[in-house]
Design a protein around this motif. Structure first.
Motif, PDB file in Angstrom:
ATOM      1  N   THR A 142     -23.636 -42.329  16.082  1.00 58.86           N
ATOM      2  CA  THR A 142     -23.593 -43.728  16.541  1.00 58.86           C
ATOM      3  C   THR A 142     -23.349 -44.577  15.289  1.00 58.86           C
ATOM      4  OG1 THR A 142     -25.862 -43.764  16.420  1.00 58.86           O
ATOM      5  CG2 THR A 142     -24.828 -43.396  18.580  1.00 58.86           C
ATOM      6  N   HIS A 143     -23.632 -44.028  14.010  1.00 60.47           N
ATOM      7  CA  HIS A 143     -23.310 -44.621  12.638  1.00 60.47           C
ATOM      8  C   HIS A 143     -24.482 -45.788  12.674  1.00 60.47           C
ATOM      9  CE1 HIS A 143     -20.137 -41.969  11.804  1.00 60.47           C
ATOM     10  NE2 HIS A 143     -19.693 -42.291  12.851  1.00 60.47           N
ATOM     11  N   LYS A 144     -25.598 -45.747  13.181  1.00 66.36           N
ATOM     12  CA  LYS A 144     -26.505 -47.030  13.469  1.00 66.36           C
ATOM     13  C   LYS A 144     -27.526 -47.032  12.114  1.00 66.36           C
ATOM     14  CE  LYS A 144     -26.549 -47.446  18.331  1.00 66.36           C
ATOM     15  NZ  LYS A 144     -27.457 -47.578  19.539  1.00 66.36           N
ATOM     16  N   ILE A 145     -27.240 -46.181  11.217  1.00 72.15           N
ATOM     17  CA  ILE A 145     -28.058 -46.322   9.975  1.00 72.15           C
ATOM     18  C   ILE A 145     -27.301 -46.168   8.815  1.00 72.15           C
ATOM     19  CG2 ILE A 145     -30.163 -45.611  11.219  1.00 72.15           C
ATOM     20  CD1 ILE A 145     -29.981 -43.220   9.457  1.00 72.15           C
ATOM     21  N   ASN A 146     -27.785 -46.519   7.843  1.00 66.20           N
ATOM     22  CA  ASN A 146     -26.986 -46.732   6.521  1.00 66.20           C
ATOM     23  C   ASN A 146     -27.629 -45.489   5.695  1.00 66.20           C
ATOM     24  OD1 ASN A 146     -25.679 -47.129   4.133  1.00 66.20           O
ATOM     25  ND2 ASN A 146     -26.910 -48.372   3.311  1.00 66.20           N
ATOM     26  N   GLY A 147     -26.953 -44.423   5.609  1.00 62.26           N
ATOM     27  CA  GLY A 147     -27.571 -43.237   4.659  1.00 62.26           C
ATOM     28  C   GLY A 147     -27.656 -42.204   5.247  1.00 62.26           C
ATOM     29  N   SER A 148     -28.494 -41.016   5.135  1.00 60.00           N
ATOM     30  CA  SER A 148     -28.887 -39.818   5.746  1.00 60.00           C
ATOM     31  C   SER A 148     -29.831 -40.050   6.964  1.00 60.00           C
ATOM     32  CB  SER A 148     -29.240 -38.638   4.705  1.00 60.00           C
ATOM     33  OG  SER A 148     -29.677 -37.816   5.483  1.00 60.00           O
ATOM     34  N   PRO A 149     -29.201 -39.778   8.137  1.00 57.01           N
ATOM     35  CA  PRO A 149     -30.292 -39.822   9.250  1.00 57.01           C
ATOM     36  C   PRO A 149     -31.199 -38.774   9.257  1.00 57.01           C
ATOM     37  CG  PRO A 149     -28.206 -39.132   9.981  1.00 57.01           C
ATOM     38  CD  PRO A 149     -28.099 -39.485   8.724  1.00 57.01           C
ATOM     39  N   TYR A 150     -31.110 -37.884   8.444  1.00 53.02           N
ATOM     40  CA  TYR A 150     -31.882 -36.625   8.287  1.00 53.02           C
ATOM     41  C   TYR A 150     -33.153 -37.211   7.541  1.00 53.02           C
ATOM     42  CZ  TYR A 150     -28.221 -34.164  10.677  1.00 53.02           C
ATOM     43  OH  TYR A 150     -27.470 -33.656  11.668  1.00 53.02           O
ATOM     44  N   TYR A 152     -33.998 -40.179   6.992  1.00 51.91           N
ATOM     45  CA  TYR A 152     -34.475 -41.415   7.702  1.00 51.91           C
ATOM     46  C   TYR A 152     -35.590 -40.776   8.458  1.00 51.91           C
ATOM     47  CZ  TYR A 152     -34.331 -45.526  10.264  1.00 51.91           C
ATOM     48  OH  TYR A 152     -34.549 -46.628  11.112  1.00 51.91           O
ATOM     49  N   LEU A 153     -35.379 -39.444   9.106  1.00 51.97           N
ATOM     50  CA  LEU A 153     -36.345 -39.038   9.942  1.00 51.97           C
ATOM     51  C   LEU A 153     -37.491 -38.020   9.545  1.00 51.97           C
ATOM     52  CD1 LEU A 153     -34.069 -38.707  13.306  1.00 51.97           C
ATOM     53  CD2 LEU A 153     -35.487 -40.481  12.698  1.00 51.97           C
ATOM     54  N   ILE A 211     -35.493 -44.672   0.581  1.00 51.95           N
ATOM     55  CA  ILE A 211     -34.543 -43.569  -0.054  1.00 51.95           C
ATOM     56  C   ILE A 211     -33.500 -43.069   0.814  1.00 51.95           C
ATOM     57  CG2 ILE A 211     -36.178 -41.697   0.829  1.00 51.95           C
ATOM     58  CD1 ILE A 211     -34.688 -41.933  -2.436  1.00 51.95           C
ATOM     59  N   ALA A 212     -33.419 -43.181   2.349  1.00 50.41           N
ATOM     60  CA  ALA A 212     -32.141 -42.678   3.071  1.00 50.41           C
ATOM     61  C   ALA A 212     -30.966 -43.080   2.633  1.00 50.41           C
ATOM     62  CB  ALA A 212     -32.617 -42.896   4.516  1.00 50.41           C
ATOM     63  N   PRO A 213     -30.682 -44.252   2.219  1.00 47.55           N
ATOM     64  CA  PRO A 213     -29.321 -44.595   1.927  1.00 47.55           C
ATOM     65  C   PRO A 213     -28.894 -44.130   0.748  1.00 47.55           C
ATOM     66  CG  PRO A 213     -30.487 -46.679   2.806  1.00 47.55           C
ATOM     67  CD  PRO A 213     -31.670 -45.639   2.479  1.00 47.55           C
ATOM     68  N   ARG A 214     -29.833 -43.658  -0.296  1.00 50.68           N
ATOM     69  CA  ARG A 214     -29.588 -43.212  -1.533  1.00 50.68           C
ATOM     70  C   ARG A 214     -29.367 -41.695  -1.620  1.00 50.68           C
ATOM     71  NH1 ARG A 214     -32.406 -47.769  -1.591  1.00 50.68           N
ATOM     72  NH2 ARG A 214     -32.252 -49.191  -2.976  1.00 50.68           N
ATOM     73  N   LEU A 215     -29.591 -40.909  -0.467  1.00 49.99           N
ATOM     74  CA  LEU A 215     -29.354 -39.369  -0.528  1.00 49.99           C
ATOM     75  C   LEU A 215     -28.477 -39.188   0.519  1.00 49.99           C
ATOM     76  CD1 LEU A 215     -33.102 -38.176  -0.998  1.00 49.99           C
ATOM     77  CD2 LEU A 215     -31.307 -38.562  -2.666  1.00 49.99           C
ATOM     78  N   ASP A 216     -27.379 -38.366   0.082  1.00 52.12           N
ATOM     79  CA  ASP A 216     -26.269 -37.712   1.018  1.00 52.12           C
ATOM     80  C   ASP A 216     -26.573 -36.282   1.350  1.00 52.12           C
ATOM     81  OD1 ASP A 216     -24.039 -37.358   2.601  1.00 52.12           O
ATOM     82  OD2 ASP A 216     -22.691 -36.660   0.874  1.00 52.12           O
TER      83      ASP A 216
END
Length: 498
Positions: A142-150, A152-153, A211-216
């Motif tokens: 869904t591309h609802k967050i910026n960065g890695s969803p993994y 993020y959770l 940190i999620a948007p800063r890690l791929d």
């Protein structure tokens, strides 16, 4: 301080250095062997009569196993029943399924908090991986967050599991500290929970969102597919923290430590994809909370009722750790085990495997008990008390720092806790109930900080989520260090009330 006191302190410093060297050298001593060897060396160097050394080792090891070992065994079996029956999956999905995108990390933290009460960090993470992967896939589409969803959770799950593992009894580390420092168990649980909540919030959802948007980061697609229903995870990941899960190119050290013995448990606990179960959510939650509630009720009874009260006697009995965990296990056995459709033979086999999984930790705890008893019998504990009182060191900070350095140096949170507890036991005996419980929290918080390449959990997280060393450091190591620092700050804040 006298010359003899300085001699004992030098012996203690040499013992700590020897312990670190034996565990981290090419010999790769198992922590239990290292603790026993160092204990004998300390006793001889401190001038303890040779005919008393074996007695000290047996008394220390047997005493701590009597206090903690049986409780830990019941806890391991309870955790296995929760996983095998599908109760943990039920709890996690109930909490997460109705959450919005912004609130998902908070709900994941809540699920990890509940599941983490009876489970070790690595086992709890293995149990939560299917949930994290499936929800992260949904967010990725869904591309609802910026960065890695993994990330993020994963961050709130790691933060909650690490916090409970280090700071809240009846986890074995905090329970060892409670017994070694003669702290009030119920008070320690209550204080641990008070310190844990803000710690989890900061280290989990708050840091994870930053940190999620800063890690791929994206795990291997095959691993995602297997954890979300298209097969079983490979042995490379389901080793529950064995550092050998890392590929040779990563340069992962082959560490022999406290979590090596959990391999069997994780392989069995690793989810085989979503499974249908008949376990009701209320029963699942009750099975998790029964032991904790019984222990807390004991403390409340001791505060409210006088010593002649029959209610106090009953609650004091049911609130003993071994009785509370036994009651929780029996409740889970009938409410979850037999009601979930598992055959009695399958339940028995699963419980047997769960006991094999904690054998290594039991040995480390026994070695720590022997080490602590030698420190007491040789007079080193009194020497530490004399030195600390003379230098006016804050005991809470000292306990946190000792556990942090020992855990970081040896790659074992349990070694950090049991060794720091033995060193500071003499200082804690003069403290009040709240102060001693805060010291338990501080030691536990210190044991989870700086979790890096010599810790098994680091490699489990790195390989599960397909991270580079740098990404694992910025996520897992950073999260656990935030947990450690926040736990210390909360303990210091509450110590102003002691």
């Amino acid at each position: 301080m006298t010359g003899h006191t300085w001699t004992l302190l030098i012996i203690l410093a040499a013992a700590i250095a020897a312990l670190i060297t034996l565990i981290n050298s090419r010999l790769r001593f198992h922590p239990f062997i290292a603790l026993m060897a160092v204990s004998v060396g300390v006793a001889l160097a401190a001038g303890q009569p040779v005919e008393k050394i074996a007695e000290s080792l047996e008394t220390g090891a047997g005493g701590i196993l009597g206090d903690v070992g049986v409780t830990l065994a019941f806890g391991a079996m309870l955790g296995r029943l929760l996983s095998a029956s599908g109760a943990t999956d039920r709890i996690a999905r109930l909490i997460v399924d109705r959450a919005s995108t912004r609130s998902l990390p908070w709900y994941v933290a809540g699920a990890a908090f509940v599941i983490g009460i009876p489970m070790f960090f690595e086992i709890g993470l293995i149990v939560l991986l299917p949930l994290i992967f499936s929800v992260a896939q949904r967010l990725e589409r869904t591309h609802k967050i910026n960065g890695s969803p993994y990330v993020y959770l994963a961050a709130p799950a790691i933060g909650a599991l690490a916090t409970l593992h280090g700071m809240v009894a009846p986890h074995p580390g905090p329970l060892v500290a409670v017994e070694g420092l003669h702290a009030n168990l119920g008070m320690s649980i209550a204080v641990g929970l008070v310190c844990a909540i803000p710690t989890i919030i900061i280290a989990g959802p708050v840091y994870g969102r930053w940190i999620a948007p800063r890690l791929d980061v994206r795990p291997d697609p095959e691993l995602i597919a297997r954890f979300t229903g298209n097969g079983s995870p490979s042995n490379g990941i389901a080793s529950d923290g064995d550092p050998s899960i890392a590929s040779p190119s990563d340069g992962a050290p082959q560490i022999s430590g406290e979590h090596d013995s959990l391999r069997t448990s994780a392989e069995t606990d690793a989810p085989q994809g979503p499974r249908e179960n008949t376990v009701r959510t209320g029963w699942a939650l009750a099975a998790v909370l029964v032991p904790v509630v019984l222990m807390l009720l004991r403390t409340i009874a001791e505060l409210v009722y006088d010593e002649s009260s029959q209610v106090r006697h009953v609650l004091a009995f049911t609130g003993e750790p071994v009785i509370a965990m036994f009651a929780g296990f029996l409740f889970a056995l009938f409410a979850l085990g037999y009601r979930s459709g598992l055959s009695p033979d399958a339940i028995r086999s699963s419980l047997t495997d769960s006991l094999k999984a904690v054998a290594g930790i039991l040995l480390i705890i026994a070695g720590g008990g022997a080490f602590n008893q030698v420190l007491e019998d040789s007079g080193i504990g009194q020497a530490v008390e004399s030195a600390a009182s003379g230098m006016h060191i804050n005991v809470i900070v000292l306990g946190w720092l000792l556990a942090l350095l020992l855990s970081f140096s040896t790659g074992s949170a349990t070694v950090g806790i049991v060794a720091a507890t033995g060193i500071l036991a003499a200082l804690a005996q003069g403290g009040g109930s709240l102060h001693t419980s805060l010291l338990v929290v501080a030691i536990g918080a210190g044991s989870v900080g700086l979790n890096y390449v010599n810790h098994a959990g680091f490699w489990l997280v790195k390989e599960s989520f397909g991270m580079t060393l740098g990404q694992a450091t910025k996520s897992h190591t950073a999260i656990q260090t935030i947990v450690s620092v926040c736990g210390l700050l909360m303990a210091l804040l509450l110590s102003t009330l002691a």
